[in-house]
Design an enzyme around this catalytic site. Structure first.
Site, PDB file in Angstrom:
ATOM      1  CD  GLU A  58      42.860 -22.090  -9.657  1.00 38.63           C
ATOM      2  OE1 GLU A  58      42.115 -22.766  -8.939  1.00 38.63           O
ATOM      3  OE2 GLU A  58      43.908 -21.577  -9.241  1.00 38.63           O
ATOM      4  CB  THR A  63      40.052 -28.188 -18.944  1.00 37.14           C
ATOM      5  OG1 THR A  63      40.817 -27.967 -17.757  1.00 37.14           O
ATOM      6  CG2 THR A  63      39.711 -29.664 -19.057  1.00 37.14           C
ATOM      7  NE  ARG A 239      45.598 -23.713 -12.573  1.00 34.01           N
ATOM      8  CZ  ARG A 239      45.161 -22.688 -13.298  1.00 34.01           C
ATOM      9  NH1 ARG A 239      44.642 -22.886 -14.496  1.00 34.01           N
ATOM     10  NH2 ARG A 239      45.219 -21.468 -12.818  1.00 34.01           N
ATOM     11  CG  ASP A 261      43.331 -20.894 -22.789  1.00 32.90           C
ATOM     12  OD1 ASP A 261      42.437 -20.347 -22.119  1.00 32.90           O
ATOM     13  OD2 ASP A 261      44.168 -21.681 -22.299  1.00 32.90           O
ATOM     14  CD  GLN A 265      44.791 -17.033 -12.882  1.00 27.92           C
ATOM     15  OE1 GLN A 265      45.036 -16.868 -14.057  1.00 27.92           O
ATOM     16  NE2 GLN A 265      44.597 -18.230 -12.353  1.00 27.92           N
TER      17      GLN A 265
END
Length: 421
Positions: A58, A63, A239, A261, A265
Site C-alpha cells: 500500500e 498506482t 485498490r 510490479d 506485503q
C-alpha cells in the site's frame, strides 16, 4: 612405432566439384549475418531497461505502475474498465465498513444522534427521509454486524441496465461488494456527508482506509449511475491487492522498458527474488504519510519503520550492486494534510524529530535522512530521491521523465556506450 609419417598428405578435394563443401562465399556471408544479428541483439538487450517497483504494501507501487500505462502505454479495454468499475464500487464498501466500525470504536454514536436531531430541526442539509444515525444503523447491520434481513433497494434497479455489471476478473468478493454498493449507495452518501463522519475520517490512519478513496466517496452518485464508466483517475486510485508479478513493456523514445510490479506485503516478498536477475533500475516506493500507521498484516509494526528496514535490505543487496536505485517518497499530499493533526515527534519510533511541528519541508528532510542512514554506501545522489503524489498524473509525468533520463544515462555508462564520470 608410428608417430609421424614421411609420406605426403593426400591432396584436398577440389572446390566447386560435385562433392559437399564446408565453405564458400555464401556460407561466409550467412555466418557474418548471423554474427551481426547476435551482436545487434546483444546491444539491444544491453540498452533495454528492466525496472522493478519495490516497497511495502500500500505504498503506491501499483498506482505508479498504472500511471506508466497512462503515460506510455495503450488505452484500457472495456473489459479492463468494467473490472475497475467493480473494484471502485467495492472499494467504497470496504472503506465504509472500516469507517463505520471505527465510528463505533471512537464512541461517536452520540455525536451522530445529536447531529441527526439537529438535521430534523433545520431546513438545510440532506432533505431525505433518512438521518445520518439511521443510515449508520442500517450500514452497521448489513456491512459490519451482518444482522440485516432485507436490502435497502434492488441493486439491479427496476429494469436497470448497468454498463459495468459484473466482472469475473475482479473476483467474487469484489463483485458482491459492488452489488451491495448499488443497493446502499444512497445510505452511504447520507452518512458520508455527516459532520460526525468527517471526524472519523480524520482518524482513519488507525484502520488503514485508503486515503485517495475520499474521491470515490465524494462522487457516489456518478459511480452508482447505470452509465458509469471509470475515468483514468478512477483506475489510478482503484485498490487491488497485488498477489502476482505484473509486467508491462513500453517503447519510450526508441528504448524498450520492462516494468515489473510486485506485491509488497510480507507474504508476497518471497516472489521478489525471481525478478532480481539483470535488473537495470529499482524504484523503491515508501509512503511518507504512513509514519503513524501500522501494517495491515502485522498490527504492531509501524509502516514507516517497515519501509526503512526493507529499503536497507534492498539497497545493500549484492544483486543490486550495479543497479540504479531511485527512492520515491510517495503520498506527499496526504503527508501535508496529516502533519496538521498528527505530530511526527509523538510517534514512538520518531521521537528524535527536532523540527517544528506542522512543517512540511522539515518533515520531508527528516525522513529523507532516515532513508539515507540505511545505506552502507554513502553514494546516494539527491537527484535519485523524489517526493511524489502517485495519483497526480502531471506530477508523475515530470518525475518519471526525470527518472527515465537518469536510469538511461546510468545504463549507457555501464554498457560502455558512454564514458564513466
Amino acid at each position: 612405432m608410428g608417430g609421424c609419417s614421411s609420406k605426403p598428405a593426400p591432396a584436398a578435394p577440389p572446390s566447386g566439384g560435385g562433392g559437399a563443401t564446408d565453405g564458400g562465399p555464401a556460407k561466409a556471408t550467412e555466418s557474418r549475418n548471423i554474427e551481426g544479428d547476435l551482436e545487434r541483439g546483444r546491444r539491444e538487450e544491453e540498452r533495454k531497461i528492466k525496472m522493478l517497483l519495490l516497497g511495502a504494501g500500500e505504498s503506491g507501487k501499483s498506482t505508479i505502475f498504472k500511471q506508466m500505462r497512462v503515460l506510455y502505454g495503450t488505452e484500457r479495454s472495456d473489459d479492463d474498465l468494467r473490472m475497475y468499475g467493480v473494484v471502485a464500487r467495492s472499494n467504497i464498501v470496504v472503506a465504509t465498513r472500516k469507517l463505520c466500525s471505527h465510528l463505533r470504536a471512537l464512541g461517536l454514536e452520540e455525536d451522530l444522534d445529536r447531529e441527526s436531531g439537529e438535521n430534523k430541526k433545520l431546513e438545510e442539509g440532506d432533505h431525505s427521509s433518512m438521518t445520518p444515525r439511521q443510515a449508520y444503523d442500517e450500514l452497521m447491520a448489513y456491512f459490519v454486524d451482518k444482522t440485516g434481513t432485507a436490502t435497502a433497494q434492488d441493486p439491479g434497479g427496476e429494469g436497470r441496465k448497468d454498463w459495468v455489471g459484473r466482472s469475473p476478473r475482479a473476483g467474487m468478493a469484489a463483485n458482491n461488494d459492488a452489488e451491495q454498493f448499488l443497493a446502499y449507495h444512497e445510505v452511504i452518501r447520507i452518512l458520508w456527508q455527516s459532520k460526525t463522519m468527517k471526524k472519523v475520517w480524520a482518524k482513519r490512519a488507525a484502520v488503514n482506509v485508503v486515503d485517495s478513496h475520499k474521491e470515490y466517496l465524494n462522487d457516489i452518485p456518478r459511480i452508482a449511475s447505470p452509465d458509469y464508466k471509470p475515468t483514468a483517475k478512477d483506475v489510478i486510485i482503484a485498490r487491488v491487492k497485488t498477489t502476482q508479478v505484473a509486467m508491462e513493456k513500453y517503447q519510450i523514445e526508441g528504448t524498450e522498458f520492462e516494468v515489473y510490479d510486485v506485491g509488497g506485503q510480507r507474504s508476497e516478498r518471497r516472489k521478489w527474488i525471481d525478478c532480481f536477475e539483470n535488473v537495470t533500475a529499482v524504484i523503491f516506493v515508501a509512503a511518507i504519510s504512513e509514519y503513524d500507521q501500522t501494517l495491515h498484516e502485522a498490527r504492531r509494526s509501524n509502516r514507516m519503520v517497515e519501509s526503512l528496514e526493507l529499503f536497507r535490505t534492498v539497497c545493500n543487496n549484492p544483486a543490486f550492486k550495479k543497479t540504479s536505485i531511485m527512492l520515491f517518497l510517495n503520498k506527499r499530499d496526504v503527508f501535508a494534510e496529516k502533519i496538521m493533526y498528527s505530530d511526527i515527534v509523538a510517534q514512538r519510533h520518531f521521537s528524535d524529530y527536532a523540527g517544528p511541528t506542522k512543517d512540511f519541508d522539515h518533515g520531508v528532510l527528516y525522513f529523507i535522512q532516515k532513508f539515507k542512514d540505511c545505506l552502507i554506501d554513502d553514494e546516494f545522489n539527491d537527484s535519485f530521491i523524489h517526493v511524489t503524489c502517485a495519483t497526480d498524473t502531471n506530477n508523475m509525468e515530470f518525475v518519471l521523465d526525470s527518472t527515465r533520463t537518469i536510469i538511461m544515462t546510468d545504463n549507457l555508462k555501464r554498457s560502455g556506450f558512454l564514458g564513466a564520470d
